[in-house]
Design an enzyme around this catalytic site. Structure first.
Site, PDB file in Angstrom:
ATOM      1  N   GLY A  91       5.679  -5.534  -4.481  1.00  0.00           N
ATOM      2  CA  GLY A  91       4.579  -5.484  -3.631  1.00  0.00           C
ATOM      3  C   GLY A  91       3.349  -6.561  -4.248  1.00  0.00           C
ATOM      4  O   GLY A  91       3.368  -6.868  -5.487  1.00  0.00           O
ATOM      5  N   ASP A  92       2.344  -6.609  -3.204  1.00  0.00           N
ATOM      6  CA  ASP A  92       1.226  -7.564  -3.568  1.00  0.00           C
ATOM      7  C   ASP A  92       0.044  -6.665  -4.281  1.00  0.00           C
ATOM      8  O   ASP A  92       0.086  -5.532  -3.637  1.00  0.00           O
ATOM      9  CB  ASP A  92       0.679  -8.395  -2.577  1.00  0.00           C
ATOM     10  CG  ASP A  92       1.640  -9.380  -2.205  1.00  0.00           C
ATOM     11  OD1 ASP A  92       2.374  -9.870  -2.794  1.00  0.00           O
ATOM     12  OD2 ASP A  92       1.746  -9.738  -0.831  1.00  0.00           O
ATOM     13  N   TYR A 127       7.997  -1.902 -11.825  1.00  0.00           N
ATOM     14  CA  TYR A 127       8.601  -3.211 -11.284  1.00  0.00           C
ATOM     15  C   TYR A 127       9.530  -2.798 -10.088  1.00  0.00           C
ATOM     16  O   TYR A 127       9.961  -1.671  -9.955  1.00  0.00           O
ATOM     17  CB  TYR A 127       9.741  -3.627 -12.262  1.00  0.00           C
ATOM     18  CG  TYR A 127       8.803  -4.240 -13.544  1.00  0.00           C
ATOM     19  CD1 TYR A 127       8.031  -5.343 -13.607  1.00  0.00           C
ATOM     20  CD2 TYR A 127       8.763  -3.503 -14.741  1.00  0.00           C
ATOM     21  CE1 TYR A 127       7.265  -5.534 -14.445  1.00  0.00           C
ATOM     22  CE2 TYR A 127       8.032  -3.934 -15.848  1.00  0.00           C
ATOM     23  CZ  TYR A 127       7.146  -4.926 -16.071  1.00  0.00           C
ATOM     24  OH  TYR A 127       6.416  -5.372 -16.729  1.00  0.00           O
ATOM     25  N   GLU A 150      12.913 -11.110  10.677  1.00  0.00           N
ATOM     26  CA  GLU A 150      11.913 -10.226  10.236  1.00  0.00           C
ATOM     27  C   GLU A 150      10.601 -10.238  10.943  1.00  0.00           C
ATOM     28  O   GLU A 150      10.077 -11.136  11.760  1.00  0.00           O
ATOM     29  CB  GLU A 150      11.434 -10.974   8.891  1.00  0.00           C
ATOM     30  CG  GLU A 150      10.305 -10.084   8.254  1.00  0.00           C
ATOM     31  CD  GLU A 150       9.833 -10.593   6.796  1.00  0.00           C
ATOM     32  OE1 GLU A 150      10.533 -10.336   5.739  1.00  0.00           O
ATOM     33  OE2 GLU A 150       8.876 -11.203   6.839  1.00  0.00           O
ATOM     34  N   PRO A 189       4.307  -4.887  11.287  1.00  0.00           N
ATOM     35  CA  PRO A 189       3.832  -3.935  12.104  1.00  0.00           C
ATOM     36  C   PRO A 189       2.406  -4.717  12.682  1.00  0.00           C
ATOM     37  O   PRO A 189       1.662  -5.086  11.777  1.00  0.00           O
ATOM     38  CB  PRO A 189       3.519  -2.834  11.228  1.00  0.00           C
ATOM     39  CG  PRO A 189       4.482  -3.142  10.065  1.00  0.00           C
ATOM     40  CD  PRO A 189       4.661  -4.452   9.964  1.00  0.00           C
ATOM     41  N   PRO A 190       2.355  -4.733  14.123  1.00  0.00           N
ATOM     42  CA  PRO A 190       1.036  -5.065  14.560  1.00  0.00           C
ATOM     43  C   PRO A 190      -0.108  -4.043  14.405  1.00  0.00           C
ATOM     44  O   PRO A 190       0.198  -3.009  13.899  1.00  0.00           O
ATOM     45  CB  PRO A 190       1.183  -5.123  16.236  1.00  0.00           C
ATOM     46  CG  PRO A 190       2.927  -5.400  16.223  1.00  0.00           C
ATOM     47  CD  PRO A 190       3.324  -4.425  15.067  1.00  0.00           C
ATOM     48  N   GLN A 218      12.056 -15.807  -0.659  1.00  0.00           N
ATOM     49  CA  GLN A 218      10.577 -16.335  -0.017  1.00  0.00           C
ATOM     50  C   GLN A 218      10.935 -17.642   0.859  1.00  0.00           C
ATOM     51  O   GLN A 218      11.959 -18.293   0.457  1.00  0.00           O
ATOM     52  CB  GLN A 218       9.549 -16.633  -1.070  1.00  0.00           C
ATOM     53  CG  GLN A 218       9.083 -15.199  -1.762  1.00  0.00           C
ATOM     54  CD  GLN A 218       8.084 -14.478  -1.196  1.00  0.00           C
ATOM     55  OE1 GLN A 218       8.238 -14.263   0.204  1.00  0.00           O
ATOM     56  NE2 GLN A 218       7.055 -14.003  -1.692  1.00  0.00           N
TER      57      GLN A 218
END
Length: 604
Positions: free
Chosen positions: A112-113, A130, A21, A24-25, A184
């Site tokens: 997502g957060d 959801y 994984e 993106p920088p 996770q």
């Protein structure tokens, strides 16, 4: 290829199976450095890579761009994360369209957060409540095109620690169409395996990919574990604490701990694939793979469907013929031919097809800043300095050259001594391959294609040739009926003894139940297209130096007056003949500080 299909194949064969994984920088230089790292890490043999989603704005666009780069230019199977956070239906559909167009066939669908300025998550207008809603939408809109993954939480997530409800949600996501689960990070293997059994008890049978976080530093280890709320086993703390101030020692201890955890997961029979959270770093992940004895080796070489890296872009997956000239510049070849309508057939067909776009259109240029390139390749003052750069590349003291994006391959090692000898005498070798007379298709260096086949190739050389040596070389070629050549100058004067403009296959394979496959060729139109690129790269290198400087004058002189020559020995049983052409030849003025202006030519 769909991820669940890759995993089933790995489970069937018992071969090491893992993925990486990336995220993106934030800076343009960081992006370029990551692309270089992704390409190097691809040589470790991941089944696929995935790219995290940056909700909204430039970061979201960068996720799409990284997937395009991975699929189209690097030939890496990719999985794009896609979240619901701050994403309305229009943005979700736009991201999916871009993923589809890139050739990506895998999506990790996530809720997502919450945004940092909100305490709890709320759906946007016309958005999704959801992750299961996102899964259903993707499946409804794209059918079976995308393999859809979802997240699993062995130790709970930020806003829900109730295992029962999380298992219910996971089952709902799979029922909506998810076909694999990525978990996770965790360090408690026993708890993870207990959780996997509970997932299976719920009737969820899709593959589960455990999220593995290698250990780079003590502070980073604690920070990530605390952030994710994952339990650190006491024995891990006891092992790392005594060396916590020594980063190298932490990595050594960490690789053993993580590798032992991985072995425990794999030996359970419940897990067949490992998913590494690289944090855009290579070293710690590589150390774990090395500890597991999973790195490619002579006994376990990377498998290649063809002798060159395939693009996985939409419409290019069936491409099976490519000119040899772009062996070391895969990206520019893919970019310049991306709109070529013959790719769906995977054939070259008419050699006069408008296959190659204009150089400027596709940004074919030397990467890096002038300062970076001067630092990398120095400031050559004479032909010997250029020759020594190529020797350094051949002897692995340099990773790249203006004409080569990647280090010397193992195949190049087979003829390295001959190549070094030529370069020391001022014959600058830009591309080459040794002759191969029927080795098995699983050969660790030359092998490619399906099992139980045999592969062949003709010896090939591409050189920059000083004008004083050119006529002698051509005269020697004339005495070898098996050798064909193309030679061209920067202004386009072409000479050849090839019997026609059509393709000359320089690699081919013979496999059970298939026609003979001829994936690498030499032919006129593509050579002339490569000529423009090759000389432009040289001029770009010259322009890394001030006008009038010795280095600029030298390199411009070489580009303006030297010939670009490619040579094929069509007798693939005589590998040495192509090098014997140059016996006794040497550039006389290797230490001359500059090259004079090119002589007038009569054309050809």
């Amino acid at each position: 290829m769909h991820i669940h299909e890759m995993l089933l194949e790995s489970e069937r064969t018992g071969e090491p199976s893992f993925s990486f994984e990336y995220f993106p920088p934030k800076t343009a230089q960081g992006v370029q450095n990551l692309y270089d790292r992704m390409e190097r890490m691809s040589l470790l043999g991941p089944k696929f890579i995935d790219v995290t989603w940056g909700a909204g704005g430039n970061i979201a666009d960068l996720t799409n761009e990284m997937v395009v780069q991975a699929q189209t230019l690097m030939g890496l199977e990719s999985c794009m994360h896609l979240t619901c956070t701050d994403m309305g239906l229009e943005k979700v559909n736009d991201a999916l369209r871009k993923a589809y167009k890139s050739g990506c066939t895998n999506i990790l669908a996530l809720r997502g957060d919450p945004p940092r300025d909100k305490e709890k998550w709320e759906a946007t207008d016309s958005g999704f409540t959801y992750a299961k809603d996102l899964v259903g939408h993707i499946r409804d809109a794209y059918g079976s095109h995308f393999d859809i993954g979802v997240a699993g939480y062995p130790e709970g997530c930020d806003d829900n620690k109730d295992e029962e409800s999380l298992l219910d949600h996971l089952k709902e996501k799979v029922d909506k169409g998810a076909s694999f689960i990525v978990t996770q990070m965790f360090y408690d293997a026993d708890n993870f395996l207990r959780w996997v059994r509970r997932v299976r008890e719920r009737g969820v049978t899709v593959p589960i990919l455990p999220g593995i976080m290698p250990i780079s530093t003590h502070a980073g280890f604690l920070r990530r574990a605390n952030h994710m709320g994952c339990k650190i086993p006491p024995e891990w703390v006891a092992a790392i604490e005594p060396v916590k101030n020594d980063d190298a020692a932490v990595r050594e201890v960490g690789k053993k701990l993580v590798a032992d955890m991985c072995r425990k997961l794999l030996s359970s029979g419940l897990i067949h694939h490992l998913h590494f959270y690289t944090m855009n770093l290579a070293h710690s992940t590589r150390m774990v793979l090395q500890e597991l004895d999973w790195l490619p080796s002579a006994e376990r070489p990377l498998k290649h469907a063809l002798p060159w890296k395939q693009s996985l872009g939409l419409g290019r997956r069936e491409e099976d013929v490519r000119p040899i000239f772009w062996r070391n510049r895969n990206k520019s070849y893919v970019l310049r031919t991306q709109d070529w309508d013959e790719f769906p057939n995977g054939r070259w067909g008419d050699s006069r097809s408008p296959a190659f776009g204009e150089l400027d259109t596709y940004g074919i240029r030397l990467p890096g800043t002038n300062e970076q390139n001067r630092e990398k390749w120095g400031e050559p003052k004479a032909v010997r300095d250029i020759a020594n750069l190529f020797v350094d590349y051949l002897e692995n003291r340099l990773e790249t050259l203006p004409w080569s994006e990647s280090p010397l391959t193992d195949e190049g090692l087979v003829i390295r001594d001959d190549l070094v000898t030529l370069n020391r005498r001022g014959l600058i070798t830009m591309n080459s391959q040794p002759a191969v007379n029927g080795v098995k298709s699983d050969h660790p260096i030359h092998g490619w294609g399906p099992p139980n086949g045999y592969v062949y190739q003709k010896s090939y050389l591409e050189l920059l040739v000083h004008p004083d040596l050119y006529k002698d070389i051509i005269a020697r070629i004339a005495r070898h009926p098996d050798i064909t050549y193309y030679a061209v100058t920067k202004n386009g004067d072409l000479e050849t003894n090839a019997p026609s403009d059509g393709p000359n296959a320089v690699t081919w394979g013979v496999f059970p139940g298939k026609e003979i496959v001829q994936p690498t060729i030499v032919e006129t139109v593509s050579f002339l297209a490569w000529k423009d690129e090759a000389y432009k790269l040289g001029i770009d290198w010259a322009h890394c130096f001030d006008a009038g400087s010795p280095s600029r004058r030298l390199i411009e002189g070489v580009m303006d007056s030297w010939y670009l020559v490619n040579i094929v020995n069509n007798d693939f049983q005589q590998g040495r003949a192509i090098f014997e052409l140059f016996d006794g030849l040497e550039v006389k003025d290797m230490d001359v500080p500059a090259v004079e202006a090119p002589p007038a030519t009569d054309g050809a």
